[in-house]
Design an enzyme around this catalytic site. Structure first.
Site, mmCIF file in Angstrom:
data_model
loop_
_atom_site.group_PDB
_atom_site.id
_atom_site.type_symbol
_atom_site.label_atom_id
_atom_site.label_comp_id
_atom_site.label_asym_id
_atom_site.label_seq_id
_atom_site.Cartn_x
_atom_site.Cartn_y
_atom_site.Cartn_z
ATOM 1 N N ASP A 1 12.274 -20.584 5.281
ATOM 2 C CA ASP A 1 12.876 -20.090 6.519
ATOM 3 C C ASP A 1 11.949 -20.379 7.698
ATOM 4 O O ASP A 1 12.345 -20.914 8.728
ATOM 5 C CB ASP A 1 13.112 -18.578 6.356
ATOM 6 N N HIS B 1 20.487 -15.585 3.234
ATOM 7 C CA HIS B 1 19.326 -14.802 3.681
ATOM 8 C C HIS B 1 19.498 -14.092 5.023
ATOM 9 O O HIS B 1 18.862 -13.074 5.264
ATOM 10 C CB HIS B 1 18.048 -15.648 3.663
ATOM 11 N N ASP B 2 20.363 -14.614 5.911
ATOM 12 C CA ASP B 2 20.524 -13.965 7.210
ATOM 13 C C ASP B 2 21.825 -13.164 7.327
ATOM 14 O O ASP B 2 22.131 -12.622 8.392
ATOM 15 C CB ASP B 2 20.462 -15.016 8.336
ATOM 16 N N GLU C 1 21.160 -9.346 7.861
ATOM 17 C CA GLU C 1 20.473 -9.171 9.139
ATOM 18 C C GLU C 1 21.416 -9.383 10.332
ATOM 19 O O GLU C 1 21.418 -8.600 11.274
ATOM 20 C CB GLU C 1 19.310 -10.176 9.211
ATOM 21 N N ASP C 2 22.243 -10.431 10.251
ATOM 22 C CA ASP C 2 22.989 -10.853 11.443
ATOM 23 C C ASP C 2 24.485 -10.524 11.436
ATOM 24 O O ASP C 2 25.159 -10.756 12.435
ATOM 25 C CB ASP C 2 22.848 -12.380 11.631
ATOM 26 N N HIS D 1 21.539 -23.528 9.605
ATOM 27 C CA HIS D 1 20.188 -22.998 9.310
ATOM 28 C C HIS D 1 20.046 -22.555 7.841
ATOM 29 O O HIS D 1 19.139 -23.040 7.142
ATOM 30 C CB HIS D 1 19.847 -21.871 10.301
#
Ligand code: MN
Length: 742
Positions: A156, A89-90, A93-94, A64
């Protein structure tokens, strides 16, 4: 969660490497500086951070971020900082990594972007309206901090939409709705046209699956015929473009499902009746921006020499680019099978801007100042709204949406449908945007239930109703307050149509008049009428008769010594722009209604008349003679105020006059007003002396606070010359009016 258990870890590794290599190759072939090291580091960091995690589709999670980075690089055109941030980018967050970790590894800028992306990672449409508003607010705030945050967010969202099928239906519906509501308009505002179109199509696919399938299959079914038609259509154009020595591509593309569907909805028509189903596009290579526009028009000439163009469907986005900077020349022509086909003409640079929007400007570095000012202004509006958010979350979202396009406004029809118009659009623009008939028959508007004139400028949020009448016609003055391209072309066509009707009426009157006097029509009679009225051609003659500017008058049939001469017309002194004298003129014209006509003749430089110094009439003007004490005939214009006074005391001394033979030059005065700008005087002088070879006697120029005014005395043979001169001068850039003065 699904597992792709039949794919071995080795094959997965290869898949990841291939995707990453594709990203790198794209980056390396771009115009950016080759900062591969930082990208490589970001890739490895993200791959390790997401290790062992899979997406709902079953593929490794890292696929992704790679896909998002690829969109950022190849579809938006951004550089290494954005690519690295997209890969990361994630992560915050993750995974367990923090923004501080990112900053330590990649520096402040990338960390800030990742932080911004993390803050807005939640959906905008939460379960509660207040959550929506808050998330949306965060999105806009981060956007005003660094526009790249939003550009990466777009990428995204695009990838999530492309892979939406693996989501459960209730989530699909929510994400698709949110995409259509905010991301697609935002993409459009940023000029990311290709992404906007794809987002809309994907949203449509999940919101209306059956409609989407149906339109797709109809498009597929028409493909063979379309391709065959395009090949035949393109062949003669290709031949001409090849002869021009152009390096170009000529392709055909079907409009998006969503836009076809929207058109069917809006116009209540079936698929078969969407005539602009597809468009042809010519993209040409061109070095230097100076040549671009000229080449566009050259190509346009070539196309319109082969095919008939649709008179109302030329879109010149070259001279006035769209708000999102779109530039191109569109023309619709009739193809070999009688179908209308739109051809879009663009240079490679224009094409890049059309597809990539904002980001492409950095590549070409054009109009940077202008560009940034516009963006800064827009972001400022957003920031201002954010400072004082509406207490009601839904109202707040609407306010933001209304202001999403700083240079566009959104207005409502009485039924509550929204329409987007450029800022400054008038009620008349709105009427034309809705329907040509509404535009040509409207007389006023109601904005938020209050009556307003057609020129009223609309604001975002206005509710607008158009009031029509079935007798009213479009008027020339309307040109002043129509600003949309659509409104302008539709108004022009309506005015042409109106003129045609008047010409037809005039011709009918002329024929009826001849018939009622037992005169047979001949070309000779027609050309005599044209030359006696000093008009350019029969259209002009019939127009003036139809518009009551020339009156056919049976009292004026006169016999002359040399056979019958018919003087069956006369310009109506009460019509036309030179007449402001009202009743006095009427009296004067009645007083001279005698049968006797005095012929104004000049032979061997000697005239049997004198030109009145008060009004300077010249051949072509409606004139009246005044017999002076010493028996000289002084010629005045019919609407001269001095003449009106003379008439009161010496009515019996007035003579009806007619210009017969003249070789003289007559003095005429012209008054010009305009906006002072460089070269304006030179252009005017060129028209007078070079283009029209008119003898100039006096010229008096003043400029006051930017307003240019010029009084001009010229020597001419008759009134047509002055009329033509005024018309030509009015074409000069900056000139507002050029009128003959008495
Ligand atoms: Mn993501």
């Amino acid at each position: 969660m699904m597992q792709n258990s039949n794919i071995s870890p080795e094959v997965e590794e290869q898949m990841i490497d291939a995707a990453y290599q594709n990203l790198l190759n794209g980056y390396l072939s771009s115009n950016h500086r080759k900062k591969v090291e930082i990208i490589d580091k970001a890739f490895k960091f993200a791959r390790d951070a997401h290790k062992g995690i899979r997406r709902r589709s079953g593929e490794p999670y890292i696929m992704h971020p790679i896909a998002v980075a690829t969109i950022v690089s190849q579809e938006i055109g951004l550089g290494s900082t954005s690519i690295s941030a997209a890969l990361l980018h994630d992560v915050v967050e993750d995974t367990d990594y923090t923004v501080d970790d990112i900053e330590a590894q990649f520096g402040k800028k990338i960390a800030q972007i990742v932080d911004g992306l993390t803050k807005i990672s939640g959906g905008i449409f939460g379960d509660k309206a207040s959550v929506q508003a808050e998330n949306f607010r965060k999105l806009l705030l981060t956007m005003s901090e660094d526009i790249r945050v939003v550009l990466i967010k777009m990428a995204d969202r695009l990838h999530n939409m492309r892979t939406l099928s693996s989501m459960p239906p209730n989530k699909q519906y929510k994400i698709a709705g949110e995409t259509l509501y905010i991301y697609a308009p935002l993409a459009q505002r940023l000029g990311l046209y290709a992404i906007k179109t794809e987002l809309e199509d994907l949203s449509f696919k999940y919101n209306h699956p059956q409609e989407y399938e149906r339109i797709c299959s109809l498009i597929d079914a028409s493909e063979e015929r379309r391709n065959e038609l395009f090949t035949r259509f393109a062949a003669p154009i290709r031949e001409r473009l090849d002869n021009m020595g152009l390096d170009y591509t000529f392709t055909v593309r079907v409009k998006s499902c969503y836009s076809i569907w929207k058109k069917m909805q809006r116009k209540h028509i079936p698929f078969e009746e969407v005539y602009d189903l597809y468009a042809a596009r010519i993209v040409f290579q061109c070095d230097g921006e100076d040549n671009e526009k000229r080449l566009c028009w050259n190509i346009y000439d070539q196309i319109t020499e082969v095919y008939t163009k649709h008179p109302d469907r030329v879109r010149d986005w070259l001279t006035t680019p769209k708000v999102n900077k779109y530039q191109a020349l569109h023309v619709t022509v009739m193809g070999p099978d009688g179908d209308w086909i739109e051809v879009q003409i663009r240079s490679k640079r224009m094409d890049d801007i059309a597809e990539r929007g904002f980001a492409a400007h950095w590549k070409y570095k054009i109009g940077e100042g202008e560009e940034e000012k516009e963006l800064v202004r827009w972001l400022q509006t957003i920031t201002d709204i954010l400072k004082e958010p509406e207490p009601n979350a839904i109202d707040f979202l609407d306010t933001i949406k209304l202001n999403l396009f700083a240079s566009e406004i959104i207005v409502f029809t009485p039924k509550g449908e929204t329409m987007t118009l450029p800022k400054g659009a008038s009620v008349l623009d709105m009427a034309f945007a809705l329907h040509t008939d509404l535009g040509t028959h409207c007389i006023a508007g109601k904005v938020n239930h209050e009556l307003v004139p057609l020129s009223y400028k609309l604001s975002s949020g206005d509710q607008v109703e158009i009031i029509t009448s079935n007798v009213d016609f479009p008027k020339d003055e309307w040109k002043k307050f129509v600003i949309t391209a659509k409104g302008k072309t539709r108004l022009r066509a309506a005015l042409r149509h109106k003129r045609r009707l008047i010409i037809d009426k005039g011709e009918q009157r002329f024929m009826d008049f001849l018939a009622s006097h037992n005169i047979e029509f001949s070309n000779e009679i027609l050309s005599q009428a044209i030359s006696r009225q000093f008009v350019a051609n029969k259209e002009e003659l019939f127009y003036m008769i139809g518009n009551d500017e020339i009156q056919l008058n049976e009292d004026m049939i006169t016999k002359k010594e040399h056979g019958a001469r018919f003087n069956w017309w006369r310009r109506n002194p009460f019509k036309g722009k030179d007449n402001h004298k009202g009743d006095t003129t009427q009296e004067a014209s009645q007083a001279i209604d005698t049968k006797k006509v005095y012929r104004l003749v000049t032979r061997d430089g000697v005239s049997n008349y004198q030109i009145a110094s008060c009004c300077h009439p010249i051949p072509g003007d409606d004139t009246v003679g005044f017999l002076s004490e010493d028996n000289k005939v002084i010629v005045h214009k019919m609407d001269c105020s001095t003449l009106a006074r003379l008439k009161a005391s010496y009515g019996s001394r007035l003579l009806q006059t007619q210009w017969e033979e003249y070789s003289d030059r007559f003095q005429a005065s012209v008054h010009i007003v305009g906006i002072d700008q460089k070269g304006i005087l030179q252009s005017i002088v060129n028209i007078i002396s070079t283009n029209m070879s008119i003898n100039m006697k006096k010229m008096n120029v003043t400029a006051d606070q930017g307003v240019f005014s010029c009084d001009l005395d010229v020597l001419v043979s008759d009134a047509t010359v002055v009329t033509n001169l005024c018309r030509e001068i009015k074409k000069v850039k900056g000139v507002n009016s050029a009128t003959r003065m008495s």
